[in-house]
Design a protein around this motif. Structure first.
Motif, short mmCIF file in Angstrom:
data_model
loop_
_atom_site.label_atom_id
_atom_site.label_comp_id
_atom_site.label_asym_id
_atom_site.label_seq_id
_atom_site.Cartn_x
_atom_site.Cartn_y
_atom_site.Cartn_z
N GLU A 283 1.64 9.19 -6.11
CA GLU A 283 2.02 10.67 -5.80
C GLU A 283 3.28 11.24 -6.70
O GLU A 283 3.26 12.40 -7.16
CB GLU A 283 2.53 10.99 -4.19
CG GLU A 283 1.34 10.54 -3.37
CD GLU A 283 1.71 10.60 -1.85
OE1 GLU A 283 2.95 10.77 -1.78
OE2 GLU A 283 0.98 10.50 -1.07
N THR B 220 0.69 -1.12 -0.02
CA THR B 220 -0.03 -0.04 -0.03
C THR B 220 0.79 1.14 -0.09
O THR B 220 0.41 2.28 -0.78
CB THR B 220 -0.79 0.06 1.25
OG1 THR B 220 -1.68 -1.06 1.22
CG2 THR B 220 -1.93 1.17 1.04
N ARG C 32 0.92 4.16 -3.05
CA ARG C 32 0.72 5.48 -2.81
C ARG C 32 1.93 6.37 -3.26
O ARG C 32 1.65 7.62 -3.83
CB ARG C 32 0.29 5.59 -1.46
CG ARG C 32 -0.91 5.05 -0.81
CD ARG C 32 -1.23 5.28 0.62
NE ARG C 32 -1.00 6.71 0.90
CZ ARG C 32 -2.24 7.50 1.00
NH1 ARG C 32 -3.18 7.06 0.54
NH2 ARG C 32 -2.01 8.80 1.32
#
Length: 421
Positions: free
Chosen positions: A384, A376, A380
């Motif tokens: 980003e 996870t 992420r």
């Protein structure tokens, strides 16, 4: 006493009568559908007292091949037809023979009920019922033997279609010699086991085909079978080391093409191989984006395709190839990457393709492997970094806590949460 739905009008009934009478038997044909419980009860009640029924051989069976849900407007009616004579008839015999001095209760089952056969879901279920019934009778102190047969040689019977026979041969199921099968049957009836498989099997070939979609614990437990990946060669599960010989000259030429042309060229090779396996005259009938299943390519044909492409490229290709890459286009892209790795060519993989592979890998992984915090966090971070520069909001602690409460809540607690909102 020979029961069938047509009795003496069944094909070659008189020839069978003559053969049996020559062996010294008295023969009576009776027209009776044993799926009809009342009709069967009438036949059994009429048995003469001086000729008590001591041996029962149940051979009835109906094939209805195809995918019940996908290919039938009323799948339950088709399933009922397949189950009626095989499972229903056996249940009626079991119930109605309680008062008869039966010493032998022999059920003709099928290997389809043991390891399954494509397109024979109903038939497999009916035969699995017979195996269960034999064990139930033995547990109750009653005689019973269920033999799950492979394919018989000699013509006749339920297996007469040449394509079906050829398919069985390709899957490792050889036709049994009838004399050997009958000898095995006699040993089974006289033995202590209620259920057994009697078949002539090419185990290495059968194991390869049976494990094509995924590993099968049943086959890995058979000491006579050499399951892929367990032969001491160090090949990964599902790989055939015999197909690995290094990239061929043709493969090197493909890998040496400009990246823009490489995928199209490899796709042509894949489509040509698929057309050859399926017996099509041209590659035009092979839609690159249709799934292999829709094109009619199943496990046995998939192994032939793997062998063709393995010979053409020199790559070690897995038995699960058509399941892991389920269309000609997906498989071609996989081969392009493999060739690039083997030859040092520049890969043409796009970021979107890589994401698709990642999605496939996550979907294929067990739940505990997908739920890791590190996965996870890394996703992420990538989102980003390449998603326009806007940082993604971190999950609310309260939301996480609520999710945890919901996951661990009982039914009554879930309903209370719903009522409160």
């Amino acid at each position: 006493m020979l029961l069938s739905r047509r009795g003496a009008d069944a094909p070659d009934a008189e020839g069978l009568r003559a053969e049996l009478e020559k062996l010294g038997a008295q023969v009576e044909f009776v027209a009776c559908d044993i799926a009809d419980r009342a009709a069967l009860a009438g036949v059994l009640d009429a048995m003469p007292e001086d000729q008590p029924l001591t041996t029962v051989v149940h051979t009835a069976g109906v094939l209805d091949e195809g995918k019940f849900v996908a290919e039938s407007a009323n799948p339950l009616s088709r399933l009922s037809r397949v189950m009626a004579a095989k499972a229903g008839g056996a249940a009626h015999l079991h119930e109605l023979l309680q008062g008869h001095p039966v010493e032998t209760f022999l059920l003709f089952s099928s290997a389809a009920g043991v390891w399954g056969t494509l397109g024979q879901a109903g038939y497999a279920a009916a035969n699995a019922y017979l195996d269960g019934l034999a064990q139930h009778r033995r547990a109750a102190g009653l005689p019973a033997t269920s033999i799950a047969w492979g394919a018989w040689a000699g013509g006749g019977g339920m297996l007469s279609d040449r394509d079906a026979i050829a398919w069985l041969g390709g899957s490792g199921m050889r036709l049994m010699d009838p004399a050997a099968a009958v000898a095995a049957m006699q040993r089974m009836v006289e033995g202590d086991e209620p259920v057994a498989v009697v078949a002539d099997v090419d185990w290495p070939r059968f194991s390869e085909v049976y494990n094509a979609a995924r590993p099968r614990p049943l086959i890995s437990g058979l000491t006579a079978a050499e399951a892929p990946g367990e032969d001491g060669t160090g090949a990964p599960d599902g790989a055939d080391p015999g197909t690995a010989q290094g990239p061929t000259e043709a493969a090197r030429r493909l890998a040496g093409l400009p990246p823009a042309r490489r995928e199209a060229a490899v796709l042509d090779v894949v489509r040509e191989a698929v057309a050859g396996v399926l017996g099509h005259g041209t590659v035009e009938e092979i839609d690159p984006e249709r799934s292999f299943r829709e094109l009619g390519l199943e496990s046995v044909a998939g192994l032939e395709l793997r062998n063709r492409l393995g010979s053409a490229t020199g790559l070690r290709l897995t038995t699960t190839m058509i399941f892991d890459h389920p269309s000609p286009l997906a498989l071609a892209r996989h081969l392009v990457e493999r060739l690039a790795e083997e030859t040092g060519a520049v890969s043409v993989t796009s970021p979107l393709d890589a994401l698709e592979r990642l999605a496939h890998a996550l979907a294929s992984a067990p739940p505990e492997a997908r739920a890791g915090e590190e996965i996870t966090r890394r996703l992420r971070q990538l989102a980003e970094q390449y998603g326009g520069g806007s940082p993604l909001p971190a999950p609310e602690p309260e939301a996480d806590a609520a999710s945890s409460r919901i996951e661990s809540a009982s039914d009554d607690e879930i309903f209370a949460i719903i009522d409160s909102h």
